[in-house]
Design an enzyme around this catalytic site. Structure first.
Site, PDB file in Angstrom:
ATOM      1  N   LYS A 136       0.833  -1.211   0.000  1.00 40.10           N
ATOM      2  CA  LYS A 136       0.000   0.000   0.000  1.00 40.10           C
ATOM      3  C   LYS A 136       0.865   1.258   0.000  1.00 40.10           C
ATOM      4  O   LYS A 136       0.665   2.160  -0.808  1.00 40.10           O
ATOM      5  CB  LYS A 136      -0.918   0.027   1.240  1.00 40.10           C
ATOM      6  N   ARG A 194      -8.921   0.666   9.646  1.00 39.96           N
ATOM      7  CA  ARG A 194      -8.395  -0.677   9.873  1.00 39.96           C
ATOM      8  C   ARG A 194      -9.465  -1.605  10.439  1.00 39.96           C
ATOM      9  O   ARG A 194      -9.224  -2.780  10.643  1.00 39.96           O
ATOM     10  CB  ARG A 194      -7.304  -0.643  10.935  1.00 39.96           C
ATOM     11  N   ARG A 221      11.886  -6.158   4.046  1.00 37.92           N
ATOM     12  CA  ARG A 221      11.523  -4.732   3.987  1.00 37.92           C
ATOM     13  C   ARG A 221      12.541  -3.864   4.725  1.00 37.92           C
ATOM     14  O   ARG A 221      12.977  -4.194   5.808  1.00 37.92           O
ATOM     15  CB  ARG A 221      10.138  -4.559   4.612  1.00 37.92           C
ATOM     16  N   ARG A 241      11.864  -2.003  10.517  1.00 34.07           N
ATOM     17  CA  ARG A 241      10.859  -1.586  11.496  1.00 34.07           C
ATOM     18  C   ARG A 241      10.772  -2.587  12.641  1.00 34.07           C
ATOM     19  O   ARG A 241      10.811  -3.782  12.395  1.00 34.07           O
ATOM     20  CB  ARG A 241       9.488  -1.460  10.815  1.00 34.07           C
ATOM     21  N   ARG A 275       0.103  -9.434  13.241  1.00 38.39           N
ATOM     22  CA  ARG A 275      -0.498  -8.361  12.432  1.00 38.39           C
ATOM     23  C   ARG A 275      -1.379  -8.950  11.326  1.00 38.39           C
ATOM     24  O   ARG A 275      -2.429  -8.401  11.001  1.00 38.39           O
ATOM     25  CB  ARG A 275       0.605  -7.467  11.845  1.00 38.39           C
TER      26      ARG A 275
HETATM   27  P1  AMP Z   1       1.403   0.302   9.178  1.00 41.37           P
HETATM   28  O1  AMP Z   1       2.570   1.199   8.906  1.00 41.37           O
HETATM   29  O2  AMP Z   1       0.175   0.707   8.428  1.00 41.37           O
HETATM   30  O3  AMP Z   1       1.744  -1.160   9.021  1.00 41.37           O
HETATM   31  O4  AMP Z   1       1.030   0.497  10.729  1.00 41.37           O
HETATM   32  C1  AMP Z   1       1.955   0.190  11.747  1.00 41.37           C
HETATM   33  C2  AMP Z   1       1.237   0.051  13.074  1.00 41.37           C
HETATM   34  O5  AMP Z   1       0.607   1.293  13.407  1.00 41.37           O
HETATM   35  C3  AMP Z   1       0.103  -0.969  13.105  1.00 41.37           C
HETATM   36  O6  AMP Z   1       0.546  -2.286  13.328  1.00 41.37           O
HETATM   37  C4  AMP Z   1      -0.731  -0.438  14.263  1.00 41.37           C
HETATM   38  O7  AMP Z   1      -0.138  -0.718  15.514  1.00 41.37           O
HETATM   39  C5  AMP Z   1      -0.636   1.064  14.045  1.00 41.37           C
HETATM   40  N1  AMP Z   1      -1.716   1.563  13.153  1.00 41.37           N
HETATM   41  C6  AMP Z   1      -1.584   2.090  11.908  1.00 41.37           C
HETATM   42  N2  AMP Z   1      -2.776   2.453  11.408  1.00 41.37           N
HETATM   43  C7  AMP Z   1      -3.688   2.145  12.352  1.00 41.37           C
HETATM   44  C8  AMP Z   1      -5.100   2.254  12.449  1.00 41.37           C
HETATM   45  N3  AMP Z   1      -5.839   2.760  11.442  1.00 41.37           N
HETATM   46  N4  AMP Z   1      -5.708   1.824  13.582  1.00 41.37           N
HETATM   47  C9  AMP Z   1      -5.003   1.314  14.605  1.00 41.37           C
HETATM   48  N5  AMP Z   1      -3.676   1.162  14.587  1.00 41.37           N
HETATM   49  C10 AMP Z   1      -3.003   1.574  13.475  1.00 41.37           C
END
Ligand code: AMP
Length: 211
Positions: free
Chosen positions: A14, A90, A125, A158, A169
């Site tokens: 994404k 989410r 990654r 990360r 996740r």
């Molecule tokens: P991402 O970079 O999108 O993989 O997000 C990394 C982490 O941020 C996720 O595993 C969640 O802990 C948190 N996170 C990101 N977006 C959301 C969301 N919309 N709702 C809740 N937690 C989020």
């Protein structure tokens, strides 16, 4: 302003696709909820302090916390821009909060990648902590190993990209985020693109899905 939602598992690409498209088109604005949260953690804001433990263990942060951040970005976005919203909503509660913001939804695009490919993608990654550019050691390597092409910073892995956290996740994705596919399909807003064809092909398919 209108909104295009990016749906897809962690590691589905994404952020890569949204970043790629937004870099070549000033009318597209990439907004990543994960980047907003990582920025808040790095700055040590109240929201960042609250979010940190959830993020490191791969759980979702509380809906209200991330929704407030997204509301602020939506309020600050004007004119003809299309927001590529990556990582929010989410879950169904967040989708309803987004509906309540009154910003027009143009499309929800699912970047479809099977779980069997996801683990390998996330294992390779690498991320730029400074400009947020994403790389992969095999699929999308930087020109100089470990160094960001765009800003020269040292790339990092990360904290939440270790295999155990990735498995958690993915479970959360299937349980909480996947129902959004039906939510947007039933409203006639869903498009699906094959996320396994390489960044440029995915970007082309994505662009035609939102045209
Ligand atoms: P991402 O970079 O999108 O993989 O997000 C990394 C982490 O941020 C996720 O595993 C969640 O802990 C948190 N996170 C990101 N977006 C959301 C969301 N919309 N709702 C809740 N937690 C989020």
């Amino acid at each position: 302003m209108n909104i295009v939602i990016l749906l897809g598992a962690p590691g589905s690409g994404k952020g890569t696709v949204a970043g790629f498209l937004a870099a070549g088109d000033g009318s597209l604005k990439h907004v990543s909820s994960g980047d907003l949260l990582r920025g808040a953690v790095a700055q040590g804001t109240d929201a960042g302090r609250e979010a940190k433990a959830y993020m490191e263990s791969g759980r979702l942060v509380p809906d209200a916390l991330i929704a407030t951040m997204i509301k602020d970005v939506v309020a600050a976005t004007t004119g003809d821009e299309t927001m590529l919203l990556d990582g929010f909503p989410r879950n169904l509660a967040q989708a309803k909060i987004l509906d309540g913001m009154g910003a027009p939804l143009k499309k929800a695009v699912l970047i479809d990648v099977p779980d069997s490919i996801i683990q390998d993608r996330i294992a390779g990654r690498r991320t730029c902590p400074q400009c947020k550019a994403g790389y992969h050691v095999k699929n999308l390597p930087p020109k100089r190993e470990g160094v960001c092409d765009k800003c020269g910073a040292q790339l990092v892995v990360r904290k939440d990209d270790n295999p155990e956290t990735v498995a958690d996740r993915l479970k959360i994705y299937h349980a909480e985020t996947e129902p959004l596919i039906e939510y947007y399909r039933s409203r006639g807003l869903l498009a699906t693109v094959d996320g396994t064809t390489g960044v440029e092909n995915v970007a082309v398919a994505f662009k035609s899905a939102i045209a």
